[in-house]
Enzyme design. Structure first.
Site, PDB file in Angstrom:
ATOM      1  N   THR A  74      88.294-107.759  14.043  1.00 21.51           N
ATOM      2  CA  THR A  74      89.019-107.656  12.773  1.00 21.51           C
ATOM      3  C   THR A  74      90.451-108.203  12.808  1.00 21.51           C
ATOM      4  OG1 THR A  74      87.698-105.776  12.118  1.00 21.51           O
ATOM      5  CG2 THR A  74      89.857-105.980  11.072  1.00 21.51           C
TER       6      THR A  74
HETATM    7  P1  AMP Z   1      86.829-103.276  13.906  1.00 24.04           P
HETATM    8  O1  AMP Z   1      85.537-103.088  13.225  1.00 24.04           O
HETATM    9  O2  AMP Z   1      87.016-102.320  15.035  1.00 24.04           O
HETATM   10  O3  AMP Z   1      87.087-104.691  14.321  1.00 24.04           O
HETATM   11  O4  AMP Z   1      87.979-102.908  12.861  1.00 24.04           O
HETATM   12  C1  AMP Z   1      87.725-102.535  11.540  1.00 24.04           C
HETATM   13  C2  AMP Z   1      88.592-101.398  11.187  1.00 24.04           C
HETATM   14  O5  AMP Z   1      89.959-101.776  11.223  1.00 24.04           O
HETATM   15  C3  AMP Z   1      88.430-100.916   9.759  1.00 24.04           C
HETATM   16  O6  AMP Z   1      87.373-100.035   9.615  1.00 24.04           O
HETATM   17  C4  AMP Z   1      89.743-100.243   9.498  1.00 24.04           C
HETATM   18  O7  AMP Z   1      89.666 -98.863   9.731  1.00 24.04           O
HETATM   19  C5  AMP Z   1      90.686-100.833  10.505  1.00 24.04           C
HETATM   20  N1  AMP Z   1      91.806-101.489   9.830  1.00 24.04           N
HETATM   21  C6  AMP Z   1      91.748-102.440   8.888  1.00 24.04           C
HETATM   22  N2  AMP Z   1      92.982-102.795   8.471  1.00 24.04           N
HETATM   23  C7  AMP Z   1      93.839-102.054   9.196  1.00 24.04           C
HETATM   24  C8  AMP Z   1      95.251-101.965   9.230  1.00 24.04           C
HETATM   25  N3  AMP Z   1      96.012-102.721   8.442  1.00 24.04           N
HETATM   26  N4  AMP Z   1      95.791-101.085  10.098  1.00 24.04           N
HETATM   27  C9  AMP Z   1      95.025-100.316  10.907  1.00 24.04           C
HETATM   28  N5  AMP Z   1      93.674-100.365  10.912  1.00 24.04           N
HETATM   29  C10 AMP Z   1      93.088-101.223  10.063  1.00 24.04           C
HETATM   30 ZN    ZN Z   2      86.383-106.494  10.736  1.00 29.74          ZN
HETATM   31 ZN    ZN Z   3      84.049-103.737  12.513  1.00 29.70          ZN
END
Ligand code: AMP
Ligand code: ZN
Ligand code: ZN
Length: 403
Positions: A74
């Site tokens: 992400t």
């Molecule tokens: P991942 O699937 O682990 O790559 O990351 C996705 C997660 O990142 C989402 O479900 C959010 O909870 C988290 N996320 C998205 N934007 C932000 C942000 N600006 N700050 C902190 N966490 C975030």
């Molecule tokens: Zn993502």
């Molecule tokens: Zn994810």
């Protein structure tokens, strides 16, 4: 009638005729560019028949598939989209990462102390900072990095990320911004939805829960478009995702503890890919154990990764990068949560990592095929009328805007 009065009359008529084009008058709105991310919206979700609003935007405008940058996570990809730089050059090389200049600290998206520190983000400049410098006002309804004073600046309007802010609240916030007087109305807005990714992780990409999340976000997009329409607010829409999603299960697991005693390594990140640092930099046993061939996993020194991944030169990339075969998961000891549902982070050549791209009212038309996600940046900057900074993008997508 004197000559002066005739000239003045002509000037008045010219002024009135030009009035509808002037910026900043009510009922005379300049287009806003809205960059929307639907986290984890795999490119082919668009074909599920669940998205009347997105599908209409795609049919009237353009659609395609974004190839994410490696690692297909992400934070690295959201930053790539707003900087045009791949993780190796934008500095956000993972959702979790280390830096030799900050020994003993790990950047992690859940750790606000590190993730909100500009130290990690300053290697690139996101679109909203460059826009601000050029006098173009931005507002971010969430976006990784938007809460950080990168190069000393945040967007004039930004919010601290909070998963509990509902999709409807996010859309209403954007609509409220557009109700403002012209002088403080943003010309560039980001909007972020996380529920499709969350459902994908918990239940897998083929679940009813993912389908419900897809349909819900699509309804929110419908409300956004209708709300802008009611305001008479012209909009250029870019709807993107950061990566796709792939089903994983407990039967396809590679246990690092079977290869090396765990105290000898720091597993900075595990899952579809693993970033591994020997606990003692000179510990050759770690390299010997990991760099040999393995079933369902390819481990390389960071300097030996395939060139097409454009990854490994940044000192933040761990010494050893292991990439699991799509569908497999790399773990170090007991996983934090059971290996089930869905995951992403695989090689960006995996078709299941491909991400959504829809553009409406941008000048792009039809099926644009598969495009590297860094190409969104020059397109975005063209739409908001700000010169893009040098980046890793070729500008090929921006050049396809029909003139
Ligand atoms: P991942 O699937 O682990 O790559 O990351 C996705 C997660 O990142 C989402 O479900 C959010 O909870 C988290 N996320 C998205 N934007 C932000 C942000 N600006 N700050 C902190 N966490 C975030
Ligand atoms: Zn993502
Ligand atoms: Zn994810």
């Amino acid at each position: 009638m004197t000559m002066t009065r005739i000239v003045s009359l002509i000037l008045t008529l010219v002024f009135l005729a030009a009035a509808p084009l002037r910026a900043g008058e009510d009922g005379d709105r300049q287009p806003v560019t809205i960059l929307i991310s639907i986290d984890g919206f795999r490119a082919d979700y668009l074909d599920r028949g669940l998205t009347p609003n997105l599908s209409r935007l795609a049919a009237e405008g353009a659609h395609g598939k974004l190839r994410p940058s490696f690692p297909t996570k992400t934070f690295p990809n959201h930053y790539a989209i707003v900087t045009g730089k791949r993780p190796d050059t934008n500095g956000i090389v993972g959702n979790r990462m280390i830096d030799p200049r900050r020994p003993d600290q790990i950047f992690s998206l859940g750790d606000a102390k590190q993730s909100l520190d500009r130290f990690w983000w300053d290697e690139a400049e996101p679109a909203w900072v460059t826009a601000e410098k050029a006098g173009v006002r931005s507002a971010t309804m969430f976006w990784p990095g938007s809460e950080v004073d990168i190069h000393g600046a945040r967007p004039p309007d930004w919010l601290r990320f909070d998963q509990h802010v509902s999709g409807a609240q996010r859309v209403n916030t954007v609509l409220d911004w557009m109700r403002r007087p012209a002088a403080i109305r943003p010309a560039f807005v980001t909007l972020y939805f996380d529920i499709v990714d969350t459902a994908g992780h918990r239940f897998g990409p083929d679940s009813a829960e993912v389908n419900a999340a897809i349909a819900e976000v699509d309804s929110r997009l419908g409300e956004l478009v209708a709300g802008l329409d009611a305001l008479g607010q012209p909009v250029r829409l870019l709807v993107v995702a950061d990566h796709g999603m792939r089903a994983v299960d407990a039967a396809r697991v590679i246990q690092l503890a079977d290869l090396i005693d765990l105290p000898s390594i720091i597993a900075v990140e595990t899952g579809p890919y693993a970033a591994i640092e020997p606990a003692a930099a000179t510990d050759d046993r770690v390299f010997a154990a990991l760099l040999k061939p393995h079933d369902h996993m390819d481990c390389r020194r960071r300097e030996d990764l395939p060139a097409r991944l454009h990854y490994g030169r940044n000192p933040r990339v761990a010494a050893i990068i292991c990439i699991a075969e799509p569908g497999w998961s790399i773990i170090a000891g007991e996983p934090e949560w059971p290996i089930a549902g869905g995951a992403h982070g695989y090689d960006n050549q995996d078709p299941d990592m491909l991400a959504l791209f829809v553009a409406a009212n941008t000048g792009l038309k039809g099926d644009i095929g598969i495009v590297d996600n860094i190409e969104v940046y020059p397109l975005l900057m063209t739409l908001i009328g700000v010169a893009p900074l040098p980046s890793d993008a070729t500008g090929a997508l921006a050049k396809r805007i029909a003139h």
